[in-house]
Design a protein around this motif. Structure first.
Motif, PDB file in Angstrom:
ATOM      1  N   GLU A 313      -0.960  20.850 -13.210  1.00  0.00           N
ATOM      2  CA  GLU A 313      -0.250  19.586 -13.414  1.00  0.00           C
ATOM      3  C   GLU A 313       1.198  19.824 -13.792  1.00  0.00           C
ATOM      4  OE1 GLU A 313      -0.212  15.903 -16.576  1.00  0.00           O
ATOM      5  OE2 GLU A 313      -2.049  17.048 -16.301  1.00  0.00           O
ATOM      6  N   THR A 316       2.744  22.423 -10.407  1.00  0.00           N
ATOM      7  CA  THR A 316       2.534  22.209  -8.991  1.00  0.00           C
ATOM      8  C   THR A 316       3.826  21.717  -8.367  1.00  0.00           C
ATOM      9  OG1 THR A 316       1.737  19.992  -9.497  1.00  0.00           O
ATOM     10  CG2 THR A 316       0.078  21.704  -9.167  1.00  0.00           C
ATOM     11  N   SER A 319       7.488  16.059  -6.923  1.00  0.00           N
ATOM     12  CA  SER A 319       7.807  15.045  -5.936  1.00  0.00           C
ATOM     13  C   SER A 319       9.218  15.206  -5.395  1.00  0.00           C
ATOM     14  CB  SER A 319       7.643  13.652  -6.552  1.00  0.00           C
ATOM     15  OG  SER A 319       8.459  13.543  -7.708  1.00  0.00           O
ATOM     16  N   PRO A 485      -1.227   6.679 -16.984  1.00  0.00           N
ATOM     17  CA  PRO A 485      -1.845   7.002 -15.700  1.00  0.00           C
ATOM     18  C   PRO A 485      -1.195   8.235 -15.086  1.00  0.00           C
ATOM     19  CG  PRO A 485      -1.346   4.653 -15.866  1.00  0.00           C
ATOM     20  CD  PRO A 485      -0.700   5.310 -17.037  1.00  0.00           C
ATOM     21  N   LYS A 486      -1.992   9.002 -14.352  1.00  0.00           N
ATOM     22  CA  LYS A 486      -1.490  10.239 -13.772  1.00  0.00           C
ATOM     23  C   LYS A 486      -0.918  10.039 -12.373  1.00  0.00           C
ATOM     24  CE  LYS A 486      -2.654  12.628 -17.345  1.00  0.00           C
ATOM     25  NZ  LYS A 486      -1.607  13.106 -18.256  1.00  0.00           N
ATOM     26  N   SER A 487      -0.984   8.842 -11.846  1.00  0.00           N
ATOM     27  CA  SER A 487      -0.488   8.587 -10.506  1.00  0.00           C
ATOM     28  C   SER A 487       0.091   7.186 -10.453  1.00  0.00           C
ATOM     29  CB  SER A 487      -1.616   8.723  -9.479  1.00  0.00           C
ATOM     30  OG  SER A 487      -1.235   8.191  -8.224  1.00  0.00           O
ATOM     31  N   PRO A 488       1.199   6.969  -9.713  1.00  0.00           N
ATOM     32  CA  PRO A 488       1.758   5.620  -9.606  1.00  0.00           C
ATOM     33  C   PRO A 488       0.824   4.674  -8.878  1.00  0.00           C
ATOM     34  CG  PRO A 488       2.862   7.139  -8.098  1.00  0.00           C
ATOM     35  CD  PRO A 488       2.003   7.967  -8.990  1.00  0.00           C
ATOM     36  N   ASP A 489      -0.068   5.224  -8.044  1.00  0.00           N
ATOM     37  CA  ASP A 489      -1.021   4.372  -7.326  1.00  0.00           C
ATOM     38  C   ASP A 489      -2.042   3.732  -8.263  1.00  0.00           C
ATOM     39  OD1 ASP A 489       0.202   5.091  -4.901  1.00  0.00           O
ATOM     40  OD2 ASP A 489      -1.018   6.907  -4.776  1.00  0.00           O
ATOM     41  N   LYS A 490      -2.201   4.294  -9.465  1.00  0.00           N
ATOM     42  CA  LYS A 490      -3.172   3.767 -10.417  1.00  0.00           C
ATOM     43  C   LYS A 490      -2.541   2.801 -11.423  1.00  0.00           C
ATOM     44  CE  LYS A 490      -6.039   7.930 -10.142  1.00  0.00           C
ATOM     45  NZ  LYS A 490      -6.647   9.052 -10.913  1.00  0.00           N
ATOM     46  N   TRP A 516       7.083  10.964 -10.656  1.00  0.00           N
ATOM     47  CA  TRP A 516       6.146  10.323  -9.735  1.00  0.00           C
ATOM     48  C   TRP A 516       6.686  10.128  -8.318  1.00  0.00           C
ATOM     49  CZ3 TRP A 516       3.932   5.820 -13.200  1.00  0.00           C
ATOM     50  CH2 TRP A 516       2.920   6.345 -14.003  1.00  0.00           C
TER      51      TRP A 516
END
Length: 558
Positions: A313, A316, A319, A485-490, A516
């Motif tokens: 995390e 990696t 973005s 949240p770990k993702s903007p989609d969530k 993100w």
């Protein structure tokens, strides 16, 4: 071929260094003041003109030649080169930005400034009263002294790295002098220390900067102990200052002291007395707070921060390319230092029978081991950073005392400097303080009075408004992103609905985009609730909405 005399070579090195500084300031004049976009390929580095790189190359050339020149006997040239290195590696982030690149630099100094300006503090949030005084009293009074006696405001925060980091370099150089090294090797020791990752973390306008400086000063006194009673007496008030400056840093020092007590059995009585006095100081002021905040973490999450170095995390592919360059340059430093210290350890074992060499190096290995163990117990949070800072100077000293192969050391100088721009300047302006942010926060803190402030606010990301003016105004700040949240989609922008005040700013957006790739919270003004909110303030980069529907969500939860 005519041989160049030492005095002529000295002039050559000075000319190269002065030319490099001239090119640096020319580069600064070309780009200031820059606003870095998260999508800039390599963040601030993307804005560096060619003359910056030419200047850095000239400075590196002068540094390598001076290090290899065994005829140089004085300290002046080497110290000048070190200060030029500080300007190149850290001055870019100071002089090319209009405001500090790190928003957290405004706290706790901003709290002291607010108290001096108003002559009082609010009592609506008793738990937040004068946090700087209760946690870091020495730094609190230092800030008050600077602002009162100097007649200056918060603008000095921006230049803090160019004050604290040279001090770190001078302390590192002093380490070499106390070990009776030649100026060349003292220079190498300080050069590798300054050019390495996380020194910038110790150079901000925060308690940790003064704390790290005191920690390193005590490291020099204790690791190069000459059995001098006066020096040990000097160490006691220095440790006392550290305790009331940054208590958790004093905790790490206790770990090193414990191991030194074991290693230096020949000085056991005087060293034990010093240890007892220092521990008494820490116990009286800091022990209760340190144990109450840290005991659970120490035993519930051992080795957590150390293993975070390799967790996906954190490292990696990011973005944006800038974040990837930033993270992998940090890993590059870790690989470099671990490899060099491991090689030094092998040499140390091979030369174990050399008593003088063993006695000189053993305290440094023991000190580093103590720092590793303290950090492995998740000491004080941010363990990865602190471990690196606490062991950097001992590791550089071990390297200089163990590996005398100059080609390897020159290669280390080149690699550390080559990685530095990516590490310090390749962060895509993450959290960069903008003029619109300063003006918007000043309006919010001064014009939106506390009686109107019920309902809390949503600011988008850390840091909250406390970093600029009043700590009591961070009533119910919502902290998304890396702590949510770990993702903007969530992310559902409707999560903002229960807050009375909604702040959407360019700085907050940049901070989230850095991690993100996009900021889902920016969509809130276009939601049904957002369209019904009142736009109270807008300066182009900072918008304040009053959510007229927040009471409905407070009462019904929907």
């Amino acid at each position: 071929m005519t041989k160049i005399s030492p005095s002529q070579r000295l002039k050559l090195y000075l000319i190269l260094a002065l030319a490099s500084l001239a090119l640096f300031f020319f580069a600064v004049a070309q780009v200031r003041f820059v606003v870095v976009d998260p999508y800039d390929t390599l963040g601030l580095v993307s804005h560096f003109p060619v003359v910056y790189w030419v200047g850095l190359a000239l400075l590196l050339l002068a540094s390598v030649l001076a290090f290899l020149d065994q005829d140089l006997k004085g300290d002046g040239l080497f110290i000048f080169l070190l200060m030029a290195l500080v300007i190149f590696l850290f001055g870019s982030g100071v002089l090319m930005y209009e405001y500090p690149r790190d928003p957290s630099a405004y706290y706790p100094t901003g709290e002291v400034k607010n108290l001096l300006d108003t002559g009082r503090f609010s009592i609506q949030q008793p738990g937040l009263l004068l946090v700087s005084y209760h946690s870091w009293p020495a730094f609190h009074f230092l800030n008050a002294f600077v602002m009162l006696m100097g007649g200056i405001g918060l603008e000095f925060i921006k230049y803090a790295p160019l004050f604290w980091i040279p001090i770190i370099g001078l302390i590192a150089y002093t380490m070499g002098k106390r070990l009776a090294l030649s100026p060349n090797w003292c220079f190498l020791l300080a050069f590798l220390t300054l050019a390495s990752w996380m020194v910038g973390y110790a150079g901000s306008a925060s308690p940790r900067s003064l704390g790290i400086a005191l920690f390193l000063l005590l490291s020099v006194l204790l690791l190069t102990s000459r059995g001098n009673v006066a020096e040990r007496l000097l160490a006691i008030p220095a440790f006392g200052a550290l305790v009331i400056t940054h208590g958790y840093t004093s905790v790490a020092l206790l770990a090193g002291l414990t191991l030194l007590l074991v290693i230096r059995r020949q000085n056991v009585f005087t060293f034990l007395l010093l240890f007892v006095v220092m521990f008494g100081m820490w116990y009286l002021y800091q022990a209760n707070q340190a144990l109450s905040l840290g005991a659970h973490q120490w035993w519930s999450k051992p080795f957590f921060d150390i293993f975070n170095l390799a967790q996906g995390e954190r490292y990696t592919l990011a973005s944006v390319a800038a974040r990837a360059a930033n993270r992998y340059s940090q890993l590059g430093y870790l690989v470099l230092w671990v490899s060099l210290v491991a090689a030094s350890a092998v040499v140390f074992v091979i030369r174990w029978r050399d008593r003088e060499h063993r006695n000189k190096l053993l305290p440094f290995f023991g000190w580093s081991f103590g720092m590793v163990m303290m950090t492995a117990l998740n000491y004080g949070g941010e363990g990865t950073y602190r471990l690196y800072l606490f062991t950097l100077l001992p590791a550089a000293t071990i390297l200089v005392l163990s590996l005398a192969w100059r080609p390897l050391l020159v290669a280390a100088m080149v690699v550390t400097v080559a990685l530095s721009p990516l590490n310090y300047s390749g962060d895509a302006g993450y959290g960069q303080v903008l003029a619109s942010e300063i003006k918007g926060i000043e309006f919010f803190t001064r014009q939106v009075s506390p009686p109107q402030f019920s309902g809390g606010y949503f600011y988008g990301t850390d840091p909250g408004l406390m970093y600029y003016y009043d700590p009591n105004i961070s009533a119910e700040a919502f902290n998304p992103g890396f702590h949510g949240p770990k993702s903007p989609d969530k992310v559902d922008p409707a999560i903002i609905n229960p807050f009375r005040w909604i702040i959407i700013s360019r700085q907050a957006t940049q901070s989230i985009v850095y991690g993100w790739g996009r900021n889902p919270y920016d969509a809130w003004p276009e939601t049904p609730v957002g369209r019904g909110a009142n736009l109270t303030y807008d300066n182009g980069g900072f918008r304040i909405y009053m959510n007229t529907a927040y009471m409905q969500f407070r009462e019904t939860g929907r």
